[in-house]
Design a protein around this motif. Structure first.
Motif, PDB file in Angstrom:
ATOM      1  N   LEU A 133       6.296  -7.955 -11.653  1.00  0.00           N
ATOM      2  CA  LEU A 133       6.450  -7.495 -13.029  1.00  0.00           C
ATOM      3  C   LEU A 133       5.525  -8.268 -13.964  1.00  0.00           C
ATOM      4  O   LEU A 133       4.866  -7.685 -14.836  1.00  0.00           O
ATOM      5  CB  LEU A 133       7.910  -7.635 -13.470  1.00  0.00           C
ATOM      6  CG  LEU A 133       8.896  -6.631 -12.864  1.00  0.00           C
ATOM      7  CD1 LEU A 133      10.314  -6.973 -13.271  1.00  0.00           C
ATOM      8  CD2 LEU A 133       8.546  -5.211 -13.299  1.00  0.00           C
ATOM      9  N   GLY A 134       5.484  -9.599 -13.777  1.00  0.00           N
ATOM     10  CA  GLY A 134       4.586 -10.408 -14.604  1.00  0.00           C
ATOM     11  C   GLY A 134       3.126 -10.090 -14.340  1.00  0.00           C
ATOM     12  O   GLY A 134       2.311  -9.991 -15.275  1.00  0.00           O
ATOM     13  N   ILE A 135       2.799  -9.914 -13.072  1.00  0.00           N
ATOM     14  CA  ILE A 135       1.405  -9.620 -12.706  1.00  0.00           C
ATOM     15  C   ILE A 135       0.978  -8.262 -13.241  1.00  0.00           C
ATOM     16  O   ILE A 135      -0.135  -8.107 -13.760  1.00  0.00           O
ATOM     17  CB  ILE A 135       1.252  -9.667 -11.174  1.00  0.00           C
ATOM     18  CG1 ILE A 135       1.416 -11.109 -10.672  1.00  0.00           C
ATOM     19  CG2 ILE A 135      -0.103  -9.131 -10.753  1.00  0.00           C
ATOM     20  CD1 ILE A 135       1.492 -11.216  -9.163  1.00  0.00           C
ATOM     21  N   ALA A 136       1.848  -7.260 -13.139  1.00  0.00           N
ATOM     22  CA  ALA A 136       1.502  -5.914 -13.606  1.00  0.00           C
ATOM     23  C   ALA A 136       1.177  -5.914 -15.094  1.00  0.00           C
ATOM     24  O   ALA A 136       0.202  -5.274 -15.527  1.00  0.00           O
ATOM     25  CB  ALA A 136       2.647  -4.950 -13.307  1.00  0.00           C
ATOM     26  N   LYS A 171      -2.240  -7.564 -15.695  1.00  0.00           N
ATOM     27  CA  LYS A 171      -3.331  -6.728 -15.186  1.00  0.00           C
ATOM     28  C   LYS A 171      -3.613  -5.549 -16.118  1.00  0.00           C
ATOM     29  O   LYS A 171      -4.776  -5.190 -16.350  1.00  0.00           O
ATOM     30  CB  LYS A 171      -2.996  -6.209 -13.785  1.00  0.00           C
ATOM     31  CG  LYS A 171      -3.085  -7.253 -12.682  1.00  0.00           C
ATOM     32  CD  LYS A 171      -2.638  -6.650 -11.360  1.00  0.00           C
ATOM     33  CE  LYS A 171      -2.679  -7.657 -10.235  1.00  0.00           C
ATOM     34  NZ  LYS A 171      -2.143  -7.095  -8.967  1.00  0.00           N
ATOM     35  N   PHE A 172      -2.553  -4.946 -16.647  1.00  0.00           N
ATOM     36  CA  PHE A 172      -2.756  -3.836 -17.566  1.00  0.00           C
ATOM     37  C   PHE A 172      -3.488  -4.290 -18.825  1.00  0.00           C
ATOM     38  O   PHE A 172      -4.362  -3.595 -19.349  1.00  0.00           O
ATOM     39  CB  PHE A 172      -1.413  -3.205 -17.947  1.00  0.00           C
ATOM     40  CG  PHE A 172      -1.012  -2.068 -17.065  1.00  0.00           C
ATOM     41  CD1 PHE A 172      -1.793  -0.921 -16.978  1.00  0.00           C
ATOM     42  CD2 PHE A 172       0.149  -2.124 -16.314  1.00  0.00           C
ATOM     43  CE1 PHE A 172      -1.434   0.137 -16.159  1.00  0.00           C
ATOM     44  CE2 PHE A 172       0.524  -1.080 -15.489  1.00  0.00           C
ATOM     45  CZ  PHE A 172      -0.258   0.062 -15.415  1.00  0.00           C
ATOM     46  N   VAL A 173      -3.134  -5.470 -19.327  1.00  0.00           N
ATOM     47  CA  VAL A 173      -3.827  -6.012 -20.495  1.00  0.00           C
ATOM     48  C   VAL A 173      -5.302  -6.225 -20.173  1.00  0.00           C
ATOM     49  O   VAL A 173      -6.199  -5.881 -20.965  1.00  0.00           O
ATOM     50  CB  VAL A 173      -3.167  -7.332 -20.956  1.00  0.00           C
ATOM     51  CG1 VAL A 173      -4.014  -8.009 -22.032  1.00  0.00           C
ATOM     52  CG2 VAL A 173      -1.763  -7.069 -21.471  1.00  0.00           C
ATOM     53  N   ALA A 174      -5.566  -6.791 -18.993  1.00  0.00           N
ATOM     54  CA  ALA A 174      -6.956  -7.023 -18.585  1.00  0.00           C
ATOM     55  C   ALA A 174      -7.716  -5.707 -18.455  1.00  0.00           C
ATOM     56  O   ALA A 174      -8.890  -5.614 -18.833  1.00  0.00           O
ATOM     57  CB  ALA A 174      -6.983  -7.790 -17.268  1.00  0.00           C
ATOM     58  N   ALA A 213      -6.618  -0.391 -10.623  1.00  0.00           N
ATOM     59  CA  ALA A 213      -6.048  -0.192  -9.298  1.00  0.00           C
ATOM     60  C   ALA A 213      -5.013  -1.260  -8.980  1.00  0.00           C
ATOM     61  O   ALA A 213      -3.937  -0.971  -8.433  1.00  0.00           O
ATOM     62  CB  ALA A 213      -7.149  -0.202  -8.237  1.00  0.00           C
ATOM     63  N   GLU A 214      -5.315  -2.507  -9.325  1.00  0.00           N
ATOM     64  CA  GLU A 214      -4.370  -3.587  -9.080  1.00  0.00           C
ATOM     65  C   GLU A 214      -3.137  -3.469  -9.970  1.00  0.00           C
ATOM     66  O   GLU A 214      -2.028  -3.843  -9.578  1.00  0.00           O
ATOM     67  CB  GLU A 214      -5.065  -4.943  -9.297  1.00  0.00           C
ATOM     68  CG  GLU A 214      -5.812  -5.452  -8.081  1.00  0.00           C
ATOM     69  CD  GLU A 214      -4.879  -5.678  -6.917  1.00  0.00           C
ATOM     70  OE1 GLU A 214      -3.924  -6.447  -7.054  1.00  0.00           O
ATOM     71  OE2 GLU A 214      -5.079  -5.051  -5.863  1.00  0.00           O
ATOM     72  N   HIS A 217      -1.054  -0.929  -8.351  1.00  0.00           N
ATOM     73  CA  HIS A 217      -0.534  -1.569  -7.134  1.00  0.00           C
ATOM     74  C   HIS A 217       0.701  -2.398  -7.463  1.00  0.00           C
ATOM     75  O   HIS A 217       1.742  -2.303  -6.784  1.00  0.00           O
ATOM     76  CB  HIS A 217      -1.638  -2.440  -6.522  1.00  0.00           C
ATOM     77  CG  HIS A 217      -1.233  -3.149  -5.268  1.00  0.00           C
ATOM     78  ND1 HIS A 217      -2.048  -4.039  -4.617  1.00  0.00           N
ATOM     79  CD2 HIS A 217      -0.091  -3.122  -4.545  1.00  0.00           C
ATOM     80  CE1 HIS A 217      -1.438  -4.503  -3.558  1.00  0.00           C
ATOM     81  NE2 HIS A 217      -0.240  -3.971  -3.488  1.00  0.00           N
ATOM     82  N   SER A 218       0.629  -3.214  -8.512  1.00  0.00           N
ATOM     83  CA  SER A 218       1.763  -4.069  -8.876  1.00  0.00           C
ATOM     84  C   SER A 218       2.953  -3.252  -9.366  1.00  0.00           C
ATOM     85  O   SER A 218       4.110  -3.589  -9.081  1.00  0.00           O
ATOM     86  CB  SER A 218       1.329  -5.068  -9.959  1.00  0.00           C
ATOM     87  OG  SER A 218       0.387  -5.979  -9.457  1.00  0.00           O
ATOM     88  N   VAL A 219       2.677  -2.160 -10.102  1.00  0.00           N
ATOM     89  CA  VAL A 219       3.768  -1.290 -10.534  1.00  0.00           C
ATOM     90  C   VAL A 219       4.449  -0.653  -9.332  1.00  0.00           C
ATOM     91  O   VAL A 219       5.680  -0.577  -9.244  1.00  0.00           O
ATOM     92  CB  VAL A 219       3.230  -0.207 -11.493  1.00  0.00           C
ATOM     93  CG1 VAL A 219       4.307   0.851 -11.763  1.00  0.00           C
ATOM     94  CG2 VAL A 219       2.793  -0.827 -12.812  1.00  0.00           C
TER      95      VAL A 219
END
Length: 324
Positions: free
Chosen positions: A18-21, A24-27, A38-39, A42-44
């Motif tokens: 959840l934290g990674i997703a 990554k979306f912000v990035a 894509a990542e 992937h995390s979602v």
């Protein structure tokens, strides 16, 4: 594997993903990097998968009903199979589509160039924490079994699923880092698409492995060789049992095993002695393999040259002596 260990690994993976997703979306919003998108997906997908595993674990604990007399233990297998489908469609196929789009129309990362690198490095750290937790919980029950055999033979799906997801996530992050770094170094957005394609192929491969293994559990697997040996020894350890004519086992769930065994008994044994020997045999089986919760024992007279066990499979169900 205990359900507690699997739940702990799932919660660790869910928290990390959840934290990674989110990061990554912000990035992706800042850089428009296809590898980051894509990542993010992937995390979602991984987060949704972990929620599915938790739901499956909860539903599998429901009490048996007249319509489902053997309970709902296999719900854990069903939800694990759904996980493989979600990982394939939402994760793998989306990443491959995004890779094709990026390679067809490559664009360099022109703004916030440092953001994806930082996000990916932090994500690798969080995924490593989740992966180590899954490894630690798996080692409680893995014993001397190799990791490949553990994933292939584990009757509880949660830890193998989390292990594969976490290992795939770590490799995916490395692929994304490769694609982003090469894009920044060369100024060519094709590298970003190549990294995305590598992520997609990885997710499709992991999804295929999960589908194959969980399909086997859904169809129905018997006890592993060690548990089978213990059951056989327990059956033959007492008096009143001359031999095992044939035996079948079936996992109704990760921690629930059905045992159906036809035993040869002495010709002159009285009904009272026969009943006592069957009860004692059942006790020995449960002591040797505690997850053997449903046991059917059928006494018979051994007749050399009679029908082979494969053709006598209906004997256990035709006139069973349930002792559960």
């Amino acid at each position: 594997m205990s359900a507690e260990g699997g739940t702990k690994a799932i919660l660790a993976a869910l928290t990390a993903n959840l934290g990674i997703a989110a990061t990554k979306f912000v990035a992706w919003l800042l850089t428009s990097s296809s590898s980051m998108l894509a990542e993010s997906i992937h995390s979602v997908a991984d987060s949704g998968n972990q929620l599915l595993l938790l739901v499956g674990g909860k539903r599998s604990r429901r009490q048996a009903t007249p319509e489902h007399p053997f309970g709902f233990g296999r719900e854990r297998y069903i939800y694990a199979f759904i996980v493989s489908i979600v990982l394939f469609t939402l994760g793998g196929l989306f990443a491959l589509y995004e890779a094709w789009h990026k390679i067809s129309e490559p664009h360099p990362i022109e703004s916030w160039q440092w953001v994806p690198i930082v996000v990916l490095v932090v994500a690798i750290g969080l995924e490593t924490y989740s992966f180590i937790t899954a490894i630690r919980e798996s080692n409680r029950t893995r014993g001397n079994t190799s990791w490949v055999d553990y994933v292939r033979r584990a009757k509880a799906p949660e830890l193998p699923v989390v292990l594969l997801e976490d290992s795939g996530a770590l490799l995916g992050l490395v692929f994304a880092l490769f694609g982003v770094a090469m894009t920044l170094i060369t100024g060519n957005g094709v590298w970003d698409g190549i990294g995305t394609a590598m992520i997609g192929l990885l997710l499709v491969a992991i999804a295929a492995i999960l589908a194959i293994e969980t399909k086997s559990l859904l169809i129905g697997e018997g006890a592993n060789p060690e548990a089978t040996r213990k059951i056989e020894q327990a059956v033959l350890a007492g008096e009143g049992v001359e031999r095992i004519i044939h035996m079948k086992t079936l996992h109704l769930g990760p921690e629930e095993l059905l045992v159906a065994v036809k035993i040869a008994v002495p010709r002159a044994e009285r009904a009272e002695e026969l009943a006592r020997h069957i009860d004692e045999t059942e006790e020995r089986i449960r002591e040797a393999v505690p997850i053997a919760r449903i046991i059917y024992i059928e006494p018979d007279i051994y007749r050399p040259g009679a029908a082979a066990p494969a053709t006598d499979a209906t004997a256990v169900s035709s006139a069973p002596s349930p002792t559960a």
